[in-house]
Design a protein around this motif. Structure first.
Motif, PDB file in Angstrom:
ATOM      1  N   ASN A  20      -2.169  32.167 -45.251  1.00 38.87           N
ATOM      2  CA  ASN A  20      -1.389  32.322 -44.025  1.00 38.87           C
ATOM      3  C   ASN A  20      -1.444  31.059 -43.178  1.00 38.87           C
ATOM      4  O   ASN A  20      -0.430  30.626 -42.627  1.00 38.87           O
ATOM      5  CB  ASN A  20      -1.914  33.532 -43.250  1.00 38.87           C
ATOM      6  N   TRP A  21      -2.601  30.444 -43.075  1.00 35.79           N
ATOM      7  CA  TRP A  21      -2.727  29.209 -42.307  1.00 35.79           C
ATOM      8  C   TRP A  21      -1.939  28.085 -42.963  1.00 35.79           C
ATOM      9  O   TRP A  21      -1.334  27.265 -42.267  1.00 35.79           O
ATOM     10  CB  TRP A  21      -4.191  28.821 -42.165  1.00 35.79           C
ATOM     11  N   LEU A  22      -1.936  28.060 -44.279  1.00 39.34           N
ATOM     12  CA  LEU A  22      -1.128  27.046 -44.982  1.00 39.34           C
ATOM     13  C   LEU A  22       0.360  27.253 -44.696  1.00 39.34           C
ATOM     14  O   LEU A  22       1.106  26.292 -44.536  1.00 39.34           O
ATOM     15  CB  LEU A  22      -1.406  27.077 -46.480  1.00 39.34           C
ATOM     16  N   GLN A  23       0.787  28.502 -44.628  1.00 32.38           N
ATOM     17  CA  GLN A  23       2.177  28.805 -44.304  1.00 32.38           C
ATOM     18  C   GLN A  23       2.532  28.266 -42.916  1.00 32.38           C
ATOM     19  O   GLN A  23       3.556  27.597 -42.740  1.00 32.38           O
ATOM     20  CB  GLN A  23       2.413  30.319 -44.356  1.00 32.38           C
ATOM     21  N   ILE A  24       1.677  28.535 -41.938  1.00 31.37           N
ATOM     22  CA  ILE A  24       1.936  28.095 -40.566  1.00 31.37           C
ATOM     23  C   ILE A  24       1.867  26.574 -40.461  1.00 31.37           C
ATOM     24  O   ILE A  24       2.708  25.945 -39.814  1.00 31.37           O
ATOM     25  CB  ILE A  24       0.968  28.775 -39.578  1.00 31.37           C
TER      26      ILE A  24
ATOM     27  N   SER B 160      -7.534  24.896 -37.541  1.00 35.54           N
ATOM     28  CA  SER B 160      -7.422  25.282 -38.952  1.00 35.54           C
ATOM     29  C   SER B 160      -8.468  24.505 -39.749  1.00 35.54           C
ATOM     30  O   SER B 160      -9.591  24.969 -39.915  1.00 35.54           O
ATOM     31  CB  SER B 160      -5.996  25.048 -39.467  1.00 35.54           C
ATOM     32  N   ALA B 161      -8.128  23.331 -40.202  1.00 30.13           N
ATOM     33  CA  ALA B 161      -9.026  22.569 -41.076  1.00 30.13           C
ATOM     34  C   ALA B 161     -10.345  22.204 -40.389  1.00 30.13           C
ATOM     35  O   ALA B 161     -11.413  22.331 -41.000  1.00 30.13           O
ATOM     36  CB  ALA B 161      -8.328  21.310 -41.574  1.00 30.13           C
ATOM     37  N   LEU B 162     -10.296  21.752 -39.143  1.00 32.11           N
ATOM     38  CA  LEU B 162     -11.535  21.379 -38.460  1.00 32.11           C
ATOM     39  C   LEU B 162     -12.407  22.611 -38.221  1.00 32.11           C
ATOM     40  O   LEU B 162     -13.628  22.556 -38.383  1.00 32.11           O
ATOM     41  CB  LEU B 162     -11.232  20.664 -37.148  1.00 32.11           C
TER      42      LEU B 162
ATOM     43  N   ASN C 196     -15.844  36.376 -37.673  1.00 34.57           N
ATOM     44  CA  ASN C 196     -15.326  36.716 -36.348  1.00 34.57           C
ATOM     45  C   ASN C 196     -14.790  35.494 -35.614  1.00 34.57           C
ATOM     46  O   ASN C 196     -13.807  35.586 -34.879  1.00 34.57           O
ATOM     47  CB  ASN C 196     -16.397  37.413 -35.511  1.00 34.57           C
ATOM     48  N   PHE C 197     -15.427  34.347 -35.798  1.00 24.70           N
ATOM     49  CA  PHE C 197     -14.938  33.105 -35.204  1.00 24.70           C
ATOM     50  C   PHE C 197     -13.552  32.765 -35.745  1.00 24.70           C
ATOM     51  O   PHE C 197     -12.641  32.446 -34.976  1.00 24.70           O
ATOM     52  CB  PHE C 197     -15.932  31.969 -35.497  1.00 24.70           C
TER      53      PHE C 197
ATOM     54  N   SER D 268     -10.250  31.069 -33.900  1.00 26.21           N
ATOM     55  CA  SER D 268      -9.428  30.010 -34.500  1.00 26.21           C
ATOM     56  C   SER D 268      -8.018  30.481 -34.831  1.00 26.21           C
ATOM     57  O   SER D 268      -7.048  29.783 -34.530  1.00 26.21           O
ATOM     58  CB  SER D 268     -10.104  29.457 -35.758  1.00 26.21           C
ATOM     59  N   GLN D 269      -7.901  31.632 -35.457  1.00 25.94           N
ATOM     60  CA  GLN D 269      -6.564  32.098 -35.846  1.00 25.94           C
ATOM     61  C   GLN D 269      -5.650  32.304 -34.638  1.00 25.94           C
ATOM     62  O   GLN D 269      -4.517  31.813 -34.639  1.00 25.94           O
ATOM     63  CB  GLN D 269      -6.654  33.362 -36.686  1.00 25.94           C
ATOM     64  N   PRO D 270      -6.085  33.005 -33.581  1.00 27.65           N
ATOM     65  CA  PRO D 270      -5.198  33.126 -32.415  1.00 27.65           C
ATOM     66  C   PRO D 270      -4.834  31.770 -31.807  1.00 27.65           C
ATOM     67  O   PRO D 270      -3.706  31.577 -31.358  1.00 27.65           O
ATOM     68  CB  PRO D 270      -6.004  33.978 -31.428  1.00 27.65           C
TER      69      PRO D 270
END
Length: 174
Positions: A12-16, A64-66, A133-134, A139-141
């Protein structure tokens, strides 16, 4: 089939991030075509007290990556260096983020899901999480917020983009 931490986040993060990369490309093309001035895009803000476009794109890399890389050590602090001062520099940062996510092994991420994770801002703020949870709660939001803000700033400036540009490459069946 059970859903792992890796399965729930990384694709999902790769998509965004892919969509953010394409948004930066569209902004760059509009500037190259002399429809827009690059400096105006880089400094665009939704409101005066909000950080500019360049910061929003940089924050997509940060969250994301960091963020994932920080999970290895169990400590995350905001990246305080200035954002790149060009669309090309922002594109490079997003490519770096994509490459960073693609380098993760699913077993490696799933194995650290329950580890301790601390978020700090100097001596001012300290929040304790588990890695899972992090990533899900912080991170995701943040990634989604900064990606949506990137999109909104370009729309506000009149770039011809739509919802499909924000969604990016959909994970279609087969």
């Amino acid at each position: 089939m059970s859903l792992t931490l890796y399965d729930a986040l990384v694709p999902n993060w790769l998509q965004i991030l892919g969509s953010v990369s394409q948004l930066v490309d569209k902004a760059d093309a509009a500037c190259a075509g002399e429809e827009y001035y690059e400096g105006d895009i880089l400094e665009a803000r939704l409101i005066e007290d909000m950080l500019p476009f360049a910061y929003q794109v940089k924050s997509c890399w940060v969250h994301s990556a960091l963020a994932l890389e920080s999970c290895k050590t169990g400590h995350f602090s905001p990246h305080m260096a200035p954002a790149p001062d060009s669309l090309g520099g922002l594109r490079d940062l997003i490519v770096q983020a994509i490459n960073g996510l693609e380098a993760w092994d699913a077993e490696e991420l799933n194995a650290i899901a329950g580890n301790d994770m601390v978020f700090t801002i100097g001596d001012k703020l300290r929040m304790e999480f588990t890695v899972q949870n992090f990533l899900f709660g912080f991170s995701q939001p943040n990634l989604f917020f900064h990606a949506a803000t990137t999109y909104n700033l370009l729309r506000m400036h009149g770039l011809q983009i739509g919802k499909r540009d924000f969604l990016g490459a959909l994970p279609l069946k087969g």
